[in-house]
Design an enzyme around this catalytic site. Structure first.
Site, PDB file in Angstrom:
ATOM      1  N   HIS A 184      -5.611 -40.103  34.813  1.00 33.93           N
ATOM      2  CA  HIS A 184      -6.577 -39.750  33.644  1.00 33.93           C
ATOM      3  C   HIS A 184      -7.595 -40.980  33.758  1.00 33.93           C
ATOM      4  CE1 HIS A 184      -4.140 -37.173  31.061  1.00 33.93           C
ATOM      5  NE2 HIS A 184      -3.210 -37.480  31.617  1.00 33.93           N
ATOM      6  N   CYS A 189      -5.442 -33.683  34.539  1.00 30.04           N
ATOM      7  CA  CYS A 189      -3.772 -33.363  34.165  1.00 30.04           C
ATOM      8  C   CYS A 189      -3.412 -32.114  33.856  1.00 30.04           C
ATOM      9  CB  CYS A 189      -3.365 -34.581  32.943  1.00 30.04           C
ATOM     10  SG  CYS A 189      -1.892 -34.693  32.789  1.00 30.04           S
ATOM     11  N   GLU A 215     -10.143 -40.771  32.038  1.00 24.56           N
ATOM     12  CA  GLU A 215     -10.830 -40.915  30.648  1.00 24.56           C
ATOM     13  C   GLU A 215      -9.881 -42.205  29.898  1.00 24.56           C
ATOM     14  OE1 GLU A 215      -8.703 -38.821  31.551  1.00 24.56           O
ATOM     15  OE2 GLU A 215      -7.621 -38.071  29.772  1.00 24.56           O
TER      16      GLU A 215
END
Lengths: 229, 85
Positions: free
Chosen positions: A205, A89, A207
């Site tokens: 993302h 990002c 994560e």
């Protein structure tokens, strides 16, 4: 044997560093060191992550001011030595602003902040970052206002010819078209690598896709990175 | 007016998108202007500028060009122009 240590560079305004830290430690089976942006030394050079967020408040352009941080100067130096680097990002935006990756990430087509789950097709599994991912289509959250990938037509062709496009926004069954493109990115591009295949940038993302079950696609992403260490 | 103020050296760096890059903000502004009833507005492009005061004119233009291409603008998407104010 002591665990290996990977570095996560943190800027004023980073806000995905802690999530990334947890995901990396848990699924890559490593320890982490958070490196503050004004530190010119990055001790642990196994792998470097540039996390998401709003470094320096996204002032000027997303990622622009972060490129001049002492830690980023070191990242640029280490990138030339082949150290694996992943920008997620805002991290992707920083890597393009550093010219470590091609193109630019500009205002979403509809100029709104998009925050949702999106399907992402892995376009190139022949990269160190993706070769161990089991699925061809994964589901990752996206959360950005400046995620529209733009580059010149010549560069786009070069990226395609060199198989540098790694992730594309897609439908659940892998269709890539305008209606599955959340932000207006050229050719639905969600992530690319450099020519030497040691630098990856992606807007989604992974994560944030590790929390709910073993099926979450972020887990296979991070587990797959272990082979790089 | 004091002399010092008169002698201020200020350059203005204009930044705008390269042609062909869609700027959704400029599009939205254009649509609003259309809705206000103006019939002759064909196109709008948006940019920004920086006023930069310098302390010495030595190497200034070279430095300003570097600063403009290296930080203030992203040459992939933007043009810049420097003028003396």
């Amino acid at each position: 044997m002591p665990k290996k240590v990977v570095s996560i560079v943190v800027f004023p305004g980073s806000n995905c560093d802690r999530d990334l830290d947890i995901a990396v430690q848990k699924y890559m089976n490593v320890n982490t060191e958070l490196v503050w942006h004004d530190d010119p030394n990055i001790k642990n050079q196994e792998m470097i992550f540039i996390p998401g967020g709003f470094s320096f408040g996204d002032y000027l352009r997303s990622g622009a001011l972060a490129t001049k941080s002492p830690a980023m100067k070191e990242v640029i130096r280490l990138s030339k030595k082949g150290v694996p680097i992943i920008g997620i990002c805002n991290g992707f935006q920083i890597l393009t602003e550093c010219k470590l990756l091609d193109g630019a990430l500009i205002d979403n087509y509809k100029r709104i902040f998009i925050c949702k789950e999106n399907f992402v097709k892995i376009e190139n599994k022949n990269t160190p970052f993706t070769k161990n991912m089991h699925k061809n289509i994964v589901q990752f959250p996206i959360a950005h206002a400046q995620g529209r990938f733009y580059t010149s037509e010549d560069n786009l062709k070069r990226l395609e010819d060199n198989n540098q496009i790694v992730f594309k926004y897609s439908s659940r069954d892998g269709k890539i078209n305008k209606s599955e493109n959340p932000n207006g990115s050229m050719n639905n591009i969600a992530g690319i690598i450099n020519k030497n295949k040691n630098i990856l940038g992606l807007m989604p993302h992974p994560e944030r896709a590790v929390n709910f079950s073993e099926d979450n696609d972020g887990i296979s992403f991070f587990r797959g990175l272990q082979n790089l260490l | 007016m004091n002399l010092r103020k008169l002698l201020k050296m200020i350059y203005r760096v204009y930044i705008n998108f390269k042609e062909g890059i869609l700027d959704p903000e400029a599009e939205a502004i254009k649509k609003t202007i259309d809705s206000m009833g103006y019939k002759t507005i064909k196109n709008i492009s948006k940019g920004k500028f920086f006023d930069i005061e310098i302390s010495s004119s030595k190497n200034t233009l070279g430095d300003l060009e570097k600063i403009s291409s290296d930080l203030l603008s992203n040459p992939i998407i933007e043009n810049f122009k420097i003028i003396k104010k």
